[in-house]
Write an enzyme that holds these catalytic residues in place. Sequence first.
Site: not given
Lengths: 356, 356
Positions: A96, A186, A238
């Site tokens: 911007y 995680e 995981d």
Amino acid sequence: MKHKEEALAKLRGMGDEVLESVLHENVPNIKIPSRGTGNIIYNPDKRYFELGDRKGTRSLGNVKQIKKMAQMMCVGNFCKELVNIQKTATMREMYYVSEGWDVGFDNQQESNNITEDIEVTLGVSRENLGLLPEEDGASVFGDITLRDDDVEFNAKKLGKSGYTIPPTVDDIEFVDSNVDRIIAVETMGMYHRMVQEKAYDRFNTLVIGLKGQAARATRRFIRRASDELNVPVYICNDGDPWGFHIAMVIISGSAKLAHVNHDLATPDAKFLGVTASDIINYDLPTDDLKDVDVNRLKELAQDPRYKGEFWQTEIKKMLKLGKKAEQQSFSKYGLEYIVDTYFPNKISALEGKPIE
Amino acid sequence: MKHKEEALAKLRGMGDEVLESVLHENVPNIKIPSRGTGNIIYNPDKRYFELGDRKGTRSLGNVKQIKKMAQMMCVGNFCKELVNIQKTATMREMYYVSEGWDVGFDNQQESNNITEDIEVTLGVSRENLGLLPEEDGASVFGDITLRDDDVEFNAKKLGKSGYTIPPTVDDIEFVDSNVDRIIAVETMGMYHRMVQEKAYDRFNTLVIGLKGQAARATRRFIRRASDELNVPVYICNDGDPWGFHIAMVIISGSAKLAHVNHDLATPDAKFLGVTASDIINYDLPTDDLKDVDVNRLKELAQDPRYKGEFWQTEIKKMLKLGKKAEQQSFSKYGLEYIVDTYFPNKISALEGKPIE
């Protein structure tokens, strides 16, 4: 702040080079290392991806490159001001702000690309040029004292959510710490489990809650902690290809950020689990591997970052097993089991002696 | 902790009722308020959604309901233990723990539904039953002193990222504060801008970084701060239907959580901007409204939460304008503009006097 001086010097260097060409009536040009896949090379000694020697030239003598060259100068100048006044801006804010420049950007992607050009050319990460990603990093709990601006605090005394790593990691001073290791997990669910079971005291560890794929700030923090605290780093995710890869990006970096992996990668970090072996040894609740998991595992097996024996064995075992398991599946044996039993077992095995 | 005593009493009450039926040789049953759309009612006096009087009966006399009834007892018992030992578990952990129960769950959705049944039946939020969402809440920066467990800290002295609201908001004690207002902003980019420009001192405000849609923990924190600090709450989001609605869910709650809105909604919170009027008055950089934006704005115009004059006017104006604008678009006038000019203007207008 050493990194700020360095950033300023390099920004000035880029400007000086262009100026000098102009003064000597030469055509200004800048050599930019290529970020194409052909120039992203895995360095087996350093154990992460880095950029090769291939460079392109951006020249004011090429009519197609004039705008990009001018944009590089504008962004460089904007960054110089940011670093000078010790402020930062998001990439979106700069986009911007650029409305007021003579050579603005047509879209955010264009301004992102120019920023990356500068990062690569100078070998300085955007954070040290004052340009921040939107997102904060991981949560940290444990006995480490940090200083940020004029405030000093200990990451064991900030409430249950601990310390949140800000995007400006290199501004933080590591004042003091009393930990023997670092364990990153995680999910925030597992992070809160670790905090609740006082894993930070029992294993004398920093606990880091990654919140999925680790942000740049998290990767930089883990790297600095590894270097400066000089303790081992373990990652527990995981037990599936996605968990493996969240760990691997922390360990050996991503191809996309090859130009900053020397600051972000922590090649000595170790994957603690969940592995295919764990699924078998602990008889964990599992889900079947889906096609997308199988394909991803086969991709990983070909990836140079996974070529060591540990990964090749575990990937094959998971493919054969056809199963995956989540971190939280240890709760089958009770909420405390992962901290009471699994972590001590795994850490002892990795460190070759019982955990104190 | 009052809310823990209350949760325990209600859990025991549910168990006692069933036991009593058994002892009197009646068929045990539980009345569960309906969560169907027909029973979710906007209360114009309270200014949020709540559940109506419609209830269903779950009975051990109905063969189809036996399993669900048993699951409710198991979850209730699990929660009772959690609250008693002052621990918490994620919904995912409970799902795995339930592997050891005689009536486990077939999938996570099933266990989520039973948990919601208990929340609705007891009128107690799952957090106060010891069951936590995965995600942490917003970031908070400013002069408020909190106590969590045995640790006391001030949210101005925790580093640049400030204080992260944990899922267990009701365990926190608000010890002391010195602020005149609370300003919540949608993105962490804007949050860091506010911190960097010292908005917390200049406006004597708490700054809250929502990170998009506010988590339950964030909504509960804002509600508590509004009640206990007794200061106005302002929400500044992107000027588009999605930004509007992130604010509205904080203000008047969501339909989905009608059963806990009495603890989560902050009906006195005000939307500070970005409005369609701001887009015009500040000549902001914009994007065109897409079809999906237009449709969403039309939906909002019909929603009872938006029926006030302010919202109806602004929604119509935005539809007519055909434009939307981001928070960060104020950077067109320089990074500091939003804090130097926009916030003082808007807050003064809302408070009817110049900001000190």
